[in-house]
Design an enzyme around this catalytic site. Sequence first.
Site, PDB file in Angstrom:
ATOM      1  N   SER A 251       0.798  -1.236   0.000  1.00  0.00           N
ATOM      2  CA  SER A 251       0.000   0.000   0.000  1.00  0.00           C
ATOM      3  C   SER A 251       0.821   1.271   0.000  1.00  0.00           C
ATOM      4  CB  SER A 251      -0.897   0.037   1.242  1.00  0.00           C
ATOM      5  OG  SER A 251      -1.542  -1.175   1.416  1.00  0.00           O
TER       6      SER A 251
ATOM      7  N   THR B 107      -2.263   2.938   4.276  1.00  0.00           N
ATOM      8  CA  THR B 107      -1.345   4.078   4.298  1.00  0.00           C
ATOM      9  C   THR B 107      -0.562   4.162   5.596  1.00  0.00           C
ATOM     10  OG1 THR B 107      -2.866   5.313   2.944  1.00  0.00           O
ATOM     11  CG2 THR B 107      -1.373   6.607   4.302  1.00  0.00           C
TER      12      THR B 107
ATOM     13  N   THR C 211       1.529   6.895   0.698  1.00  0.00           N
ATOM     14  CA  THR C 211       0.653   5.814   0.241  1.00  0.00           C
ATOM     15  C   THR C 211       0.719   5.622  -1.269  1.00  0.00           C
ATOM     16  OG1 THR C 211      -1.621   4.992   0.403  1.00  0.00           O
ATOM     17  CG2 THR C 211      -1.392   7.278  -0.216  1.00  0.00           C
TER      18      THR C 211
ATOM     19  N   ARG D  22      -6.523   9.248 -10.005  1.00  0.00           N
ATOM     20  CA  ARG D  22      -7.172   9.459  -8.702  1.00  0.00           C
ATOM     21  C   ARG D  22      -6.141   9.884  -7.644  1.00  0.00           C
ATOM     22  NH1 ARG D  22      -6.756   7.210  -3.230  1.00  0.00           N
ATOM     23  NH2 ARG D  22      -8.797   7.306  -2.294  1.00  0.00           N
TER      24      ARG D  22
ATOM     25  N   THR E 151      -6.187   6.892   7.832  1.00  0.00           N
ATOM     26  CA  THR E 151      -6.006   5.860   6.824  1.00  0.00           C
ATOM     27  C   THR E 151      -7.385   5.298   6.488  1.00  0.00           C
ATOM     28  OG1 THR E 151      -4.977   3.718   6.307  1.00  0.00           O
ATOM     29  CG2 THR E 151      -5.477   4.134   8.611  1.00  0.00           C
ATOM     30  N   GLY E 152      -7.513   4.780   5.288  1.00  0.00           N
ATOM     31  CA  GLY E 152      -8.812   4.266   4.858  1.00  0.00           C
ATOM     32  C   GLY E 152      -9.263   4.942   3.589  1.00  0.00           C
TER      33      GLY E 152
END
Length: 320
Positions: free
Chosen positions: A84, A181, A199, A209, A232-233
């Site tokens: 990641s 991340t 990340t 993106r 993070t997420g």
Amino acid sequence: MKITRRDFVKTGAIAGSGLLLNQISPSNIFPRSELSNSPIVVSTWSPNLKSNARAMEVLLQGKNSLDAVEEGIKVTEADPNDSSVGYGGLPDADGKVTLDASIMDWKGNAGSVAFIEDIMHPISVARLVMEKTKHVMLAGDGAKKFALQNGFKEENLLSENAKNAWLKWKESQVKKDNHDTIGMLAIDKMNNLSGGVSTSGLAFKLHGRVGDSPIIGAALFADNEIGGAVSTGNGEYVMRTVGSFLVVEKMREGLSPQKACEFAINRLYKSLKDFSDINISYLAISKSGDVGAYSLKGGFTYCFTTPNENKAITSDYLMK
Ligand code: ASP
């Protein structure tokens, strides 16, 4: 929550290091005042214990929190097994590894790079943007050109494993949940706070993106009077609610880091209509060294490091 390959990597790393993931509430964590100005590092996700260890090593050499955050995050960026972040990060839908990173120091300076390719250490480019330019963010080809002009090497970041995962994804088009991340916050011996995030973003995202990680106030905010927060997420939700800034502002109003993270997750929860394939987590530290973490769903772990210990902790979460 869906168990991903990345989750297995995490579990393996924890088992390998012999560390036990305890459910420790932030109130059980040693307050910094009792550690008398000793440095602290926190970061998202338990495999980053090695990155925290490096950051602490830098802090114990008497260097500042900005150096510690950069050096710590570089460990994760160079790790081919971390799918990641940096080298080995899963590519986008076009098979390209595109990276986002940001950094902030205790003076309120900030730098970031978005959608950068072929550069192993975007966190260091973000620092250079902060220190050498009048700007906060450089993106895409411009960010890469700036990096190359400043001595960074062009490198292929698509590892064999990541390439195979992408080929498999292309065949099946199965949606893959991947968001791990690294966000790191450090307080040094001079009591100065810095933070950074790096990340490869959501796996198999649309080419172009950009997530929350390079957006100051979204995935990262550090205020030397109050404290700092990282996320993070699924970054889209963090961006829409300017999450890390919100956490720090709630701390400014007097909430503990734990309560501030809970506030930000609750704010976000209210705006969600579809909860499938989403998780978002915040990690925060106050200037007094209190730490808080909270997640929408289970599975979020973070690392807490002082000169005396380096441990992984499982965060509490909302959707039980
Ligand atoms: N927040 C990151 C993004 O949306 C993903 C992650 O945490 O891994 O790009």
